[in-house]
Design a protein around this motif. Sequence first.
Motif, PDB file in Angstrom:
ATOM      1  N   ALA A  41       0.809  -1.225   0.000  1.00 31.00           N
ATOM      2  CA  ALA A  41       0.000   0.000   0.000  1.00 31.00           C
ATOM      3  C   ALA A  41       0.843   1.276   0.000  1.00 31.00           C
ATOM      4  O   ALA A  41       0.287   2.373  -0.054  1.00 31.00           O
ATOM      5  CB  ALA A  41      -0.928  -0.006   1.215  1.00 31.00           C
ATOM      6  N   TRP A  42       2.189   1.147   0.080  1.00 33.48           N
ATOM      7  CA  TRP A  42       3.046   2.336   0.088  1.00 33.48           C
ATOM      8  C   TRP A  42       2.859   3.134  -1.170  1.00 33.48           C
ATOM      9  O   TRP A  42       2.787   2.554  -2.235  1.00 33.48           O
ATOM     10  CB  TRP A  42       4.522   1.930   0.233  1.00 33.48           C
ATOM     11  CG  TRP A  42       5.421   3.120   0.372  1.00 33.48           C
ATOM     12  CD1 TRP A  42       6.093   3.751  -0.623  1.00 33.48           C
ATOM     13  CD2 TRP A  42       5.684   3.836   1.571  1.00 33.48           C
ATOM     14  NE1 TRP A  42       6.781   4.808  -0.123  1.00 33.48           N
ATOM     15  CE2 TRP A  42       6.541   4.897   1.231  1.00 33.48           C
ATOM     16  CE3 TRP A  42       5.274   3.706   2.899  1.00 33.48           C
ATOM     17  CZ2 TRP A  42       7.004   5.810   2.176  1.00 33.48           C
ATOM     18  CZ3 TRP A  42       5.743   4.604   3.839  1.00 33.48           C
ATOM     19  CH2 TRP A  42       6.603   5.648   3.465  1.00 33.48           C
ATOM     20  N   GLY A  44       0.598   4.908   0.689  1.00 28.67           N
ATOM     21  CA  GLY A  44      -0.670   5.239   1.324  1.00 28.67           C
ATOM     22  C   GLY A  44      -0.562   5.422   2.825  1.00 28.67           C
ATOM     23  O   GLY A  44       0.341   4.893   3.474  1.00 28.67           O
ATOM     24  N   ARG A  45      -1.501   6.163   3.342  1.00 34.99           N
ATOM     25  CA  ARG A  45      -1.549   6.435   4.783  1.00 34.99           C
ATOM     26  C   ARG A  45      -1.549   5.121   5.574  1.00 34.99           C
ATOM     27  O   ARG A  45      -2.325   4.212   5.279  1.00 34.99           O
ATOM     28  CB  ARG A  45      -2.801   7.239   5.098  1.00 34.99           C
ATOM     29  CG  ARG A  45      -2.919   7.644   6.543  1.00 34.99           C
ATOM     30  CD  ARG A  45      -4.214   8.428   6.759  1.00 34.99           C
ATOM     31  NE  ARG A  45      -4.420   8.670   8.159  1.00 34.99           N
ATOM     32  CZ  ARG A  45      -4.087   9.792   8.784  1.00 34.99           C
ATOM     33  NH1 ARG A  45      -3.546  10.767   8.091  1.00 34.99           N
ATOM     34  NH2 ARG A  45      -4.306   9.934  10.072  1.00 34.99           N
ATOM     35  N   ALA A  47       0.813   2.867   5.599  1.00 35.51           N
ATOM     36  CA  ALA A  47       1.739   1.871   5.037  1.00 35.51           C
ATOM     37  C   ALA A  47       3.128   2.078   5.631  1.00 35.51           C
ATOM     38  O   ALA A  47       3.496   3.176   6.039  1.00 35.51           O
ATOM     39  CB  ALA A  47       1.781   1.988   3.518  1.00 35.51           C
ATOM     40  N   GLU A  68       0.771  10.971   6.430  1.00 31.13           N
ATOM     41  CA  GLU A  68      -0.009  11.791   5.493  1.00 31.13           C
ATOM     42  C   GLU A  68       0.679  11.740   4.139  1.00 31.13           C
ATOM     43  O   GLU A  68       1.904  11.817   4.057  1.00 31.13           O
ATOM     44  CB  GLU A  68      -0.078  13.256   5.942  1.00 31.13           C
ATOM     45  CG  GLU A  68      -0.811  13.492   7.227  1.00 31.13           C
ATOM     46  CD  GLU A  68      -0.781  14.966   7.631  1.00 31.13           C
ATOM     47  OE1 GLU A  68      -0.812  15.848   6.736  1.00 31.13           O
ATOM     48  OE2 GLU A  68      -0.707  15.226   8.840  1.00 31.13           O
ATOM     49  N   TRP A  69      -0.112  11.646   3.082  1.00 28.46           N
ATOM     50  CA  TRP A  69       0.427  11.597   1.721  1.00 28.46           C
ATOM     51  C   TRP A  69      -0.421  12.495   0.846  1.00 28.46           C
ATOM     52  O   TRP A  69      -1.565  12.172   0.544  1.00 28.46           O
ATOM     53  CB  TRP A  69       0.434  10.157   1.220  1.00 28.46           C
ATOM     54  CG  TRP A  69       0.941   9.975  -0.182  1.00 28.46           C
ATOM     55  CD1 TRP A  69       0.198   9.591  -1.264  1.00 28.46           C
ATOM     56  CD2 TRP A  69       2.278  10.155  -0.651  1.00 28.46           C
ATOM     57  NE1 TRP A  69       1.008   9.520  -2.379  1.00 28.46           N
ATOM     58  CE2 TRP A  69       2.284   9.859  -2.025  1.00 28.46           C
ATOM     59  CE3 TRP A  69       3.472  10.539  -0.042  1.00 28.46           C
ATOM     60  CZ2 TRP A  69       3.446   9.934  -2.803  1.00 28.46           C
ATOM     61  CZ3 TRP A  69       4.620  10.618  -0.822  1.00 28.46           C
ATOM     62  CH2 TRP A  69       4.602  10.318  -2.181  1.00 28.46           C
ATOM     63  N   ASP A  70       0.122  13.658   0.487  1.00 25.60           N
ATOM     64  CA  ASP A  70      -0.586  14.633  -0.332  1.00 25.60           C
ATOM     65  C   ASP A  70       0.335  15.100  -1.457  1.00 25.60           C
ATOM     66  O   ASP A  70       0.859  16.219  -1.426  1.00 25.60           O
ATOM     67  CB  ASP A  70      -1.025  15.817   0.537  1.00 25.60           C
ATOM     68  CG  ASP A  70      -1.780  16.872  -0.245  1.00 25.60           C
ATOM     69  OD1 ASP A  70      -2.382  16.540  -1.290  1.00 25.60           O
ATOM     70  OD2 ASP A  70      -1.758  18.046   0.180  1.00 25.60           O
TER      71      ASP A  70
END
Length: 144
Positions: A41-42, A44-45, A47, A68-70
């Motif tokens: 899932a990396w 992703g939040r 992961a 957080e991933w933005d």
Amino acid sequence: MATNTRAMDCTPDDVFRVLANGWLYPTWVVGASRMRDVDAAWPGRGAELHHSFGVWPFLLDDTTQMKEWDPPHRAVLRARGWPVGEATVTIRARRQGSGCVVRIDEDPVKGPATLIPRFLTTPMLRWRNVETLNRLAFLAEAGA
């Protein structure tokens, strides 16, 4: 909190492509020496990256989690490096001219490192993160 910035000859998207590839983590993070696994899932939040830090034969296994991933603006990670502790690492990128500026903030949040006065830890983290940003720039500018 230790803060570093660096201008790069690439776009914020280029920087976040490097961050999205968990297998590249030890090539740009000073102290990380090898990858053991990257969650499917990396980035992703929640992961995790499963890495080791140190120098052989003194390697310690630990993880870094995406909080957080933005992309292509901001990533927040919880980096673990026990027995030293844990840190929140925030990476931001913004366009500047034909390139971008990348900022990294690192703040020890758990463990023995939090007991050391900031006036001692901040310069050490800033010194290390100068090289971290140099390595990240080499990868992002080369289109890794």
